[in-house]
Design an enzyme around this catalytic site. Structure first.
Site, PDB file in Angstrom:
ATOM      1  N   TYR A  11       0.797  -1.223   0.000  1.00 15.42           N
ATOM      2  CA  TYR A  11       0.000   0.000   0.000  1.00 15.42           C
ATOM      3  C   TYR A  11       0.831   1.274   0.000  1.00 15.42           C
ATOM      4  CZ  TYR A  11      -4.203  -2.714   0.520  1.00 15.42           C
ATOM      5  OH  TYR A  11      -5.224  -3.593   0.303  1.00 15.42           O
ATOM      6  N   HIS A  58      -5.374   4.045  -0.187  1.00 13.72           N
ATOM      7  CA  HIS A  58      -5.291   3.564   1.197  1.00 13.72           C
ATOM      8  C   HIS A  58      -4.908   4.685   2.150  1.00 13.72           C
ATOM      9  CE1 HIS A  58      -5.161  -0.013   3.844  1.00 13.72           C
ATOM     10  NE2 HIS A  58      -5.738  -0.610   2.823  1.00 13.72           N
TER      11      HIS A  58
HETATM   12 MG    MG Z   1      -9.264  -0.647   0.303  1.00 11.94          MG
END
Ligand code: MG
Length: 399
Positions: free
Chosen positions: A157, A207
């Protein structure tokens, strides 16, 4: 004759990377029970206690038919409400009661919601890699399996953590650089969009890793690549920024997996600041509130895209699918490609074919759990690493 709740229990199991919490509600009718998802993978024991020590004594002896009343009473019975632990516990019971109602009616849950709007749910899956070429290869593999919608991420992420400019003695952690993230992800998205068939839809999840104004710039920069949606560009604490980005570009926006409370989604929907609601159905309290959210969102032209990675249990995925089959404003469903073990542990787990997720036609949610097999895979109590997120100077960041 009234059928009543005779027992409420939590089943904890870990067939893969995620710790799962399943609720089993037993009834006064021999052999009749329901299953629900209460998965808050990072805090399974807190949810287990909420189910077995708080909700169970309150629910024993109640009429299984009164789903709505039990949901409302469960939500306010503890007075303090709308937190992730309690919402997940309530969801487990709520989904189990929908499962029971479906079994009693002899109908799949989507029939109780209003019947099918479609035969199957279009899904998206996750491609990733360390560089743009690996992401492209990962996406091509999925496309060959029949998927038409692919979420593309690079280096986890936070993007690539190498070469960060860190101070001496910086503590260990999951490091990322928000500014480097914007640069490298734009390059990756451009590469993948250029190389793949334009008919393949691409998605990306920020994110909540960027500073809000950098996220606004990112949404503008990716507008040209026509993403299916850009996900979680702001943290829930920063949702006021949606108005800013909305005025500046037409990148479709998806939000909501961390939401607990109706106040968090109400304004975004009414003011049409997002295009997709994608709450974790157990996190908002189960099928009962998710159905209401879908109807509410549909009134404003906002579509659904319920959260569906591996930290939603197979029972939760079944619940997602019943909502997807019914909701007129269904958008897309995130799908996590379960392992063989998960299919064995959860008979009836929805099946995928050519990029569509199909239900079975069994009454209720249509899913079971092999409790003996589940017991052979107990939850591992670890200290979660990926959520120990830090910026280059070592300061704590939202994961
Ligand atoms: Mg997500």
């Amino acid at each position: 004759m009234t059928v009543t709740i005779t027992d409420v229990s939590a089943i904890l199991t870990q067939p893969g990377p995620s710790r799962l919490v399943i609720v089993k509600v037993r009834t006064s009718e021999p052999g009749l029970y329901g299953l629900g998802c209460a998965t808050f993978t990072q805090r399974v024991h807190a949810v287990e206690a909420a189910i077995e020590q708080h909700l169970k004594p309150f629910l024993i002896g109640r009429d299984v038919d009164r789903i709505e009343e039990l949901w409302q009473m469960s939500m306010v019975h503890g007075y303090w409400r709308n937190g992730p632990v309690l919402n997940n516990a309530i969801s487990g019971v709520d989904q189990a009661l929908w499962d029971i109602k479906g079994k009693r009616a002899g109908m799949p849950v989507y029939q109780l919601l209003g019947g099918k709007s479609r035969e199957a749910a279009s899904v998206y899956v996750h491609a990733s890699g360390r560089d743009p070429h690996e992401v492209e290869d990962s996406a091509r593999t999925l496309i060959e399996e029949g998927y038409r919608n692919v979420r593309i991420q690079m280096g986890g992420y936070g993007g690539e953590a190498a070469n960060l400019h860190r101070p001496k003695d910086a503590p260990e952690g999951n490091y990322f650089d928000p500014r480097a993230y914007s640069r490298s992800m734009l390059g990756m998205i451009e590469h993948v969009r250029t190389e793949l068939d334009p008919a393949i839809e691409l998605l990306h999840d920020i994110h909540e890793r960027l500073n809000p104004i950098d996220a606004v710039q990112f949404a503008k920069d990716v507008e040209q690549y026509r993403l299916f949606f850009l996900e979680d560009m702001f943290a829930p604490e920063d949702i006021g920024w949606f108005r800013t980005v909305r005025q500046q570009c037409a990148t479709p926006l998806a939000m909501g997996e961390l939401f607990n409370n109706p106040h968090e989604w109400r304004g975004l929907i009414v003011d049409q600041l997002i295009d997709f609601v994608r709450m974790h159905v157990s996190q908002v309290g189960g099928i009962t509130p998710a159905r209401n959210i879908a109807i509410f969102a549909g009134t404003f032209g906002v579509r659904t895209a319920w959260h569906g990675p591996g930290d939603t249990s197979p029972v939760g995925h079944a619940a997602n699918l019943h909502l997807d089959l019914w909701a007129p404003n269904f958008g897309i469903q995130e799908w996590y490609q379960p392992s063989e073990l998960e299919y064995e542990m959860f008979p009836g787990l929805p099946t995928i074919s050519d990029g569509y997720l199909y239900p079975n036609e069994r009454p209720g949610l249509g899913i079971e759990i092999d409790e003996e097999l589940a017991a052979q895979h107990p939850c591992e109590d670890i200290i979660e690493q990926w959520t120990q997120t830090r910026r280059p100077d070592g300061s704590s960041a939202r994961p």
